[in-house]
Every structure is written in structure tokens, then in C-alpha cells.
Write a protein that holds these residues in place. Structure first.
Motif, PDB file in Angstrom:
ATOM      1  N   ARG A 268     -25.514  13.852  23.434  1.00  0.00           N
ATOM      2  CA  ARG A 268     -26.282  12.799  24.095  1.00  0.00           C
ATOM      3  C   ARG A 268     -26.259  11.525  23.262  1.00  0.00           C
ATOM      4  O   ARG A 268     -25.959  11.542  22.069  1.00  0.00           O
ATOM      5  CB  ARG A 268     -27.719  13.249  24.323  1.00  0.00           C
ATOM      6  N   SER A 269     -26.623  10.436  23.922  1.00  0.00           N
ATOM      7  CA  SER A 269     -26.685   9.130  23.271  1.00  0.00           C
ATOM      8  C   SER A 269     -27.967   8.443  23.691  1.00  0.00           C
ATOM      9  O   SER A 269     -28.447   8.649  24.806  1.00  0.00           O
ATOM     10  CB  SER A 269     -25.483   8.281  23.685  1.00  0.00           C
ATOM     11  N   ARG A 270     -28.508   7.615  22.792  1.00  0.00           N
ATOM     12  CA  ARG A 270     -29.723   6.860  23.112  1.00  0.00           C
ATOM     13  C   ARG A 270     -29.628   5.473  22.505  1.00  0.00           C
ATOM     14  O   ARG A 270     -28.870   5.238  21.564  1.00  0.00           O
ATOM     15  CB  ARG A 270     -30.968   7.573  22.605  1.00  0.00           C
ATOM     16  N   LEU A 271     -30.422   4.561  23.048  1.00  0.00           N
ATOM     17  CA  LEU A 271     -30.465   3.189  22.544  1.00  0.00           C
ATOM     18  C   LEU A 271     -31.695   2.499  23.067  1.00  0.00           C
ATOM     19  O   LEU A 271     -32.367   2.988  23.979  1.00  0.00           O
ATOM     20  CB  LEU A 271     -29.194   2.428  22.949  1.00  0.00           C
ATOM     21  N   GLU A 272     -32.000   1.363  22.467  1.00  0.00           N
ATOM     22  CA  GLU A 272     -33.073   0.497  22.940  1.00  0.00           C
ATOM     23  C   GLU A 272     -32.463  -0.875  23.226  1.00  0.00           C
ATOM     24  O   GLU A 272     -31.571  -1.319  22.512  1.00  0.00           O
ATOM     25  CB  GLU A 272     -34.175   0.340  21.884  1.00  0.00           C
ATOM     26  N   THR A 273     -32.962  -1.522  24.276  1.00  0.00           N
ATOM     27  CA  THR A 273     -32.514  -2.872  24.606  1.00  0.00           C
ATOM     28  C   THR A 273     -33.669  -3.624  25.257  1.00  0.00           C
ATOM     29  O   THR A 273     -34.544  -3.022  25.873  1.00  0.00           O
ATOM     30  CB  THR A 273     -31.278  -2.841  25.539  1.00  0.00           C
ATOM     31  N   TRP A 274     -33.687  -4.920  25.079  1.00  0.00           N
ATOM     32  CA  TRP A 274     -34.726  -5.736  25.693  1.00  0.00           C
ATOM     33  C   TRP A 274     -34.313  -6.168  27.094  1.00  0.00           C
ATOM     34  O   TRP A 274     -33.122  -6.204  27.425  1.00  0.00           O
ATOM     35  CB  TRP A 274     -35.013  -6.964  24.829  1.00  0.00           C
TER      36      TRP A 274
END
Length: 146
Positions: free
Chosen positions: A105-111
Motif C-alpha cells: 500500500r501507499s499513503r500521502l498527504e496533500t492540501w
């Protein structure tokens, strides 16, 4: 009696991190299961797009841990946007994470003003959001099965 201090202290931070890691492993069977596996330690993952002179035209930085890719930064020079370079950088990071580091799996944060729609087009789904962080902005937390 305790004395509280608010100074930045690298040695104390390392000590704190180690003690928290040890407590977490003692409490979590899932974290103990990672011990002595390829996913036990965080490993940096970086993908760079370089021009003919070796200048950075785009890049992705992140890390893998616990069979996850965590994308931290993804940037493409404005002169090269909307040409698929961001998609290529992300796809290469996902490929390395999946095939060389066994990530699932992959995760990230973005505005909200950055790229949530870009990531959705790459197969990421919103799993959370933080309103007004920073004030007037929404942060999205996105994840994807690799």
C-alpha cells in the motif's frame, strides 16, 4: 517533582524515539511481527527527473516501512507540468516500493490547493481529512493498494 523544559534536544529526541519504539513493540503484536523482516526499518525512497544538464525538473521523496510506501514530497517544475512527469515519478516510486521492497500500500498527504485530484486519478482514495490545517486549508490523507 518534575521540571518541564521546551528546548530542542537531539539526544533526548533520540532517547524518546527509542523508548517509544520499544514500548510500542512490547504492546503491539503487529509491530513485533515486523522484527527481522525487510519492512522493519524505514528506508528512504527517492525518484528524480533530471534535465540534460543534470538539473532537477521534478522529484519524489518518501520512505518505505511496514510494507507501506509513504510519499512525502512530489514536485514538478511548472514548465514541465501537465505532461505526465508527475505520474511517471509516482509510478516509479510505487514500482520500486512494490517490487523491491514488498510494499502492498501507499499513503500521502496533500492540501486542497495542491493535487488531491491528481492523486485520485492515480488510484488514490481519501481516507481522511483535516479541516483548517493550516487555517483556511484542508489537508487530505490518501491511500492506494499497490
Amino acid at each position: 517533582m518534575f521540571r518541564l523544559v521546551t528546548e530542542v534536544d537531539k539526544e533526548r529526541r533520540i532517547l524518546l524515539s527509542g523508548r517509544l519504539r520499544d514500548d510500542n513493540r512490547a504492546t503491539s503484536a503487529g509491530l513485533r511481527a515486523l522484527l527481522s523482516t525487510s519492512a522493519e526499518n524505514e528506508v528512504p525512497l527517492e525518484v528524480w527527473a533530471l534535465d540534460e544538464q543534470g538539473g532537477v525538473t521534478g522529484g519524489l521523496t518518501g520512505r518505505t516501512w511496514a510494507y507501506w510506501l509513504h510519499v512525502e514530497l512530489l514536485w514538478v517544475d511548472t514548465r514541465h507540468r501537465s505532461r505526465g512527469l508527475g505520474s511517471q515519478l509516482l509510478a516509479e516510486a510505487e514500482r520500486v516500493a512494490r517490487t523491491e521492497r514488498d510494499c502492498t500500500r501507499s499513503r500521502l498527504e496533500t492540501w486542497d490547493f495542491q493535487a488531491p485530484d491528481f492523486y485520485r486519478k492515480q488510484g488514490y482514495e481519501e481516507i481522511g481529512r483535516v479541516e483548517d490545517y493550516p487555517p483556511g486549508v484542508t489537508e487530505f490523507i490518501l491511500a492506494k493498494q499497490l
